[in-house]
Scaffold this motif. Sequence first.
Motif, short mmCIF file in Angstrom:
data_model
loop_
_atom_site.label_atom_id
_atom_site.label_comp_id
_atom_site.label_asym_id
_atom_site.label_seq_id
_atom_site.Cartn_x
_atom_site.Cartn_y
_atom_site.Cartn_z
N ASP A 222 0.84 -1.20 0.00
CA ASP A 222 0.00 0.00 0.00
C ASP A 222 0.87 1.25 0.00
N VAL A 223 1.93 1.21 0.79
CA VAL A 223 2.84 2.36 0.86
C VAL A 223 3.65 2.48 -0.43
N ALA A 224 4.09 1.35 -0.96
CA ALA A 224 4.85 1.38 -2.22
C ALA A 224 4.01 1.93 -3.36
N ASP A 225 2.71 1.67 -3.34
CA ASP A 225 1.82 2.25 -4.36
C ASP A 225 1.91 3.78 -4.35
N ALA A 226 1.86 4.35 -3.14
CA ALA A 226 1.95 5.81 -3.01
C ALA A 226 3.31 6.31 -3.45
N ALA A 227 4.36 5.58 -3.09
CA ALA A 227 5.72 5.98 -3.47
C ALA A 227 5.90 5.92 -4.98
N GLU A 228 5.28 4.93 -5.62
CA GLU A 228 5.33 4.84 -7.08
C GLU A 228 4.67 6.06 -7.71
N TYR A 229 3.50 6.40 -7.23
CA TYR A 229 2.78 7.55 -7.76
C TYR A 229 3.58 8.84 -7.62
N LEU A 230 4.12 9.09 -6.42
CA LEU A 230 4.82 10.35 -6.17
C LEU A 230 6.15 10.44 -6.92
N ALA A 231 6.71 9.30 -7.30
CA ALA A 231 7.97 9.31 -8.07
C ALA A 231 7.73 9.43 -9.56
N SER A 232 6.49 9.28 -9.97
CA SER A 232 6.18 9.22 -11.40
C SER A 232 5.86 10.59 -11.99
N GLY A 233 5.77 10.61 -13.32
CA GLY A 233 5.38 11.83 -14.01
C GLY A 233 3.96 12.26 -13.71
N LEU A 234 3.15 11.35 -13.18
CA LEU A 234 1.77 11.69 -12.84
C LEU A 234 1.69 12.70 -11.70
N ALA A 235 2.77 12.78 -10.90
CA ALA A 235 2.78 13.68 -9.74
C ALA A 235 3.74 14.86 -9.93
N ALA A 236 3.98 15.22 -11.20
CA ALA A 236 4.97 16.27 -11.48
C ALA A 236 4.57 17.64 -10.96
N TRP A 237 3.26 17.85 -10.72
CA TRP A 237 2.81 19.16 -10.25
C TRP A 237 2.20 19.07 -8.85
N ILE A 238 2.60 18.04 -8.13
CA ILE A 238 2.15 17.85 -6.75
C ILE A 238 3.35 17.96 -5.84
N SER A 239 3.35 18.93 -4.94
CA SER A 239 4.50 19.14 -4.06
C SER A 239 4.05 19.79 -2.76
N GLY A 240 4.76 19.46 -1.68
CA GLY A 240 4.43 20.00 -0.37
C GLY A 240 3.21 19.37 0.25
N GLN A 241 2.82 18.19 -0.25
CA GLN A 241 1.58 17.55 0.19
C GLN A 241 1.85 16.33 1.06
N SER A 242 0.84 15.93 1.82
CA SER A 242 0.89 14.73 2.64
C SER A 242 -0.21 13.78 2.18
N LEU A 243 0.19 12.55 1.84
CA LEU A 243 -0.75 11.55 1.34
C LEU A 243 -0.97 10.51 2.44
N LEU A 244 -2.17 10.52 3.02
CA LEU A 244 -2.50 9.62 4.12
C LEU A 244 -2.90 8.25 3.58
N ILE A 245 -2.19 7.22 4.00
CA ILE A 245 -2.44 5.86 3.56
C ILE A 245 -3.08 5.11 4.72
N SER A 246 -4.42 5.15 4.79
CA SER A 246 -5.11 4.64 5.97
C SER A 246 -6.42 3.92 5.65
N GLY A 247 -6.72 3.69 4.40
CA GLY A 247 -7.97 3.03 4.05
C GLY A 247 -9.20 3.86 4.34
N GLY A 248 -9.01 5.18 4.42
CA GLY A 248 -10.15 6.07 4.64
C GLY A 248 -10.32 6.55 6.06
N ALA A 249 -9.63 5.95 7.01
CA ALA A 249 -9.70 6.38 8.41
C ALA A 249 -8.85 7.63 8.61
N LEU A 250 -9.08 8.32 9.72
CA LEU A 250 -8.35 9.57 9.98
C LEU A 250 -6.95 9.32 10.51
N GLN A 251 -6.66 8.08 10.95
CA GLN A 251 -5.33 7.80 11.51
C GLN A 251 -4.95 6.35 11.31
#
Length: 251
Positions: A222-251
Amino acid sequence: MRDLTGKTALITGSARGIGKAIALRYARLGANIVVNYASSAEEADATVAEIERLGAEAIAVQADMSVVPDMQRLFAEAADRFGQVDIAVANAGVELIGIDFLDITEEQFDRLFAINTRGAFFTLQAAARHVVDGGRIIYVGSSTTTMPVRGEGLYGSSKTAPRYAVQVLAQELADRGVTVNTILPTAIEGAGVFTEPDPDHPVRQFVARPGRIGRRMGTVDDVADAAEYLASGLAAWISGQSLLISGGALQ
């Protein structure tokens, strides 16, 4: 958009757990991998061998992320071997939960802040100095920074400062086209205190409540999925953000 062929990724604390999962994911996408470890040389060598079986190139570099000269040497060895660093993931950290605020010792405080806070901060700084223009910097934080939970005061505090630093660094590196983001995983199977499953651990009861997809703990993939996205060209204009990996829960 997710092909990393020809790029070099450096992941701290990547001999096992979340760091290893990210390293293997990037290797499958074609990247050269720098595996970092503090003391687990055997595990690091096994991870390198696994990466090489995927057809990617990799080296293992021992470096203690609480020691600034070690960080600098890590990035220098990566550049010497592969020419440059395109992606840097600040993942190394230690976990300590389930301790009430009044029971925290000075020794525990010093240990966690040396690695999780000081270490992450200067890893981000080293990454900013070495990552190429247009590169990616990713900090693996913790969902404990999203809301207060009893027993997680020390751990959550140690992970909060780097999360703020990421937001500042994203602004300072914007002109170079370098994105800087945070991944905030919830409790993860196979990482931290959950390396060896304990079916009676109270966190397992916490994550099984309604409001979380599948009522399960997170996985390293699940975490590697997020790391793949943020390293890819799909996230070229996303910066300074926090991506919560929690299945929809707040924590």
